[in-house]
Every structure is written in C-alpha cells, then in structure tokens.
Design a protein around this motif. Structure first.
Motif, mmCIF file in Angstrom:
data_model
loop_
_atom_site.group_PDB
_atom_site.id
_atom_site.type_symbol
_atom_site.label_atom_id
_atom_site.label_comp_id
_atom_site.label_asym_id
_atom_site.label_seq_id
_atom_site.Cartn_x
_atom_site.Cartn_y
_atom_site.Cartn_z
ATOM 1 N N ARG A 34 34.028 44.419 87.864
ATOM 2 C CA ARG A 34 35.215 43.573 87.738
ATOM 3 C C ARG A 34 36.391 44.154 88.529
ATOM 4 N N ALA A 62 27.120 45.852 90.915
ATOM 5 C CA ALA A 62 26.581 44.805 90.043
ATOM 6 C C ALA A 62 25.119 45.086 89.690
ATOM 7 N N GLU A 104 36.013 37.453 80.294
ATOM 8 C CA GLU A 104 34.728 37.038 80.859
ATOM 9 C C GLU A 104 34.257 35.695 80.302
ATOM 10 N N ASP A 134 31.271 36.502 87.623
ATOM 11 C CA ASP A 134 32.006 37.715 87.275
ATOM 12 C C ASP A 134 33.487 37.384 87.316
#
Length: 261
Positions: A151, A178, A218, A244
């Motif tokens: 993030r 990721a 999120e 994301d």
C-alpha cells in the motif's frame, strides 16, 4: 556502441526522449563531440547526457528515501529471522527468497539516493517479546510489513508521475512486494490456523489487531470515481479484493515507527 541506435530505440519507449536529451540529435551530437571522442568516449558522454535528461526531481528523491527506509526495515527483519534459525524447513526457501529480493531492493535504492544508517526495535515499542523466537509471531510481523509495503508503494505513485523512469521501477518493486505479501499471508493462514486469511486482503479485515491501520480503507468499493457496489452480482468482499488501496506516507510512518529506535 551505436549511440544513435540507442537514441532511436529510446524514442520508441519515450516519444519525448530526444527533446529531453539535451542536443542528442545526430547532428547536434556530432557537432559537440569530435568523431574521435565519439568513438572512444561515447558511452561515458551519452551516460552523462542521459542522466541529466532523466534527473530525479526533489519529490522523486523524497519518495525513494521513504522507500529505502521501508526496504531497510524489511531487509533487516528477514535477515534477522533467518539468522535466528526458527523458521520451519518447509518455509525457509520462501523466506530466504523474499530476503534476497529485499536486499536487492536496498541495493537499487542505495545506488539512487545513497546509504542511510538505521537501528531497530524488534519489540515494536515493547509490544512484542518473541519476534524471532516464535515463528508465529515472525510470520505475523512479516504479514504486516508486506501488506504495509504494498500500500505504501502505491500511495507514492502519484508523486512520481513527472519521473516516469523512476515510476516504472517503483511499480516493478510494488509488484514484487505484492507477491511477497501473498506468500507470507498464505503461510500466516496455515501457521495461525486462520482460514479467513487469504493471499489477498478482503475488506478491511486485519489478521493482526495490533496494526489495524494497515488495513483501514481497504474496504473501498469506488474505483476511478465509479462505485462498484453490486457490480454484476459481485459481493462487496470480492470487489474489495480486486484492488489495492493506497496508504499515505504519514500513516505508513506511524505504523512502522515503533520498529525504529
């Protein structure tokens, strides 16, 4: 070295490249550099011109230093975990590979902005007592660090829009982070018998109550200004899993702060 072939290839990638590379046309280059020098020193001369053309902005340098701070933390964390010798054999290969990636990220960023000296508090301000002696705790921290990193990188993408070459590298690192996050989340799910934890984030569900801030936001269902709620019969959970979300720099530093002395 065919200097002009390189310039031609560069323009295929970046249409404004020649305009950005000072006096880099065939005529200007040959006028400024003698044929002998062009033959002997073309790599060095071209490198200087290219570096100037793609000079980092102050904003980009700030982002890179921020990224380096996070990469130092992850690099040190995995090295310390491997050194402690408490990682089960079935997970050691994955953790070792992630560690190698983090070391590479540190090297790339150091080459761009120089080295930094940091020290760490693996107790997270006294809230953790067995970070490297209990694998469950170790993989929990790894999960939080990787989810934060994903993030954080996305959160800084906007600041690099004027530095496309750097933005490209940052997004490449983001994709690696990721994959790290997906892997450690899957390990976390097994080790902690957490069936709800998948390789991706669902809503703002936090597998780690200590750092709920990593997952706040999120649950967002609006992308590109479009509210996707109810899209094609998809659940809110499924929609949230598809994207994301960003984390502001200040939030990231607040989350990671207790790890630094």
């Amino acid at each position: 070295m065919d200097i002009f072939k390189i310039i031609d290839e560069l323009t295929k990638i970046d249409g404004d490249a020649v305009g950005r590379i000072e006096h880099a046309s065939r005529r200007h280059f040959m006028n400024r550099v003698s044929s002998k020098l062009a033959t002997v020193a073309a790599p060095m001369v071209f490198g200087t011109i290219l570096n100037k053309a793609y000079a980092q902005s102050a904003a980009a340098v700030d982002v890179l230093k921020f990224a380096l701070t996070l990469e130092y933390l992850e690099d040190a964390f995995y090295k310390e975990g491997i050194k402690a010798g408490k990682i089960p054999a079935q997970y050691l290969t994955s953790i070792t590979q992630i560690s190698k990636h983090e070391a590479q990220h540190v090297a790339y960023l150091e080459a761009a902005v120089g080295k930094m000296t940091l020290s760490y508090d693996w107790t997270y301000g006294g809230k953790l007592t067995d970070t490297f002696t209990n694998f469950s705790t170790f993989i929990t921290v790894a999960c939080a660090l990787e989810d934060t990193g994903v993030r954080a990188y996305k959160g800084q993408a906007g600041a690099l829009m004027m530095d496309p070459a750097i933005l490209k590298v940052a997004l490449q690192v983001h994709s690696v982070e990721a994959r790290h996050a997906a892997q450690v989340r899957r390990i976390f799910a097994v080790v902690n018998s957490s069936a709800a934890t998948k390789g991706w984030i669902t809503g703002n569900q936090s597998p780690i109550p200590l750092v709920q801030a990593v997952y706040d936001g999120e649950e967002n269902l609006t992308q590109g200004g479009v509210n996707l709620k109810g899209l094609a019969g998809k659940s809110d959970a499924a929609i949230s899993e598809a994207f994301d979300e960003t984390l502001p720099k200040a939030t990231v530093l607040a989350i990671a702060g207790p790890f630094f002395k």
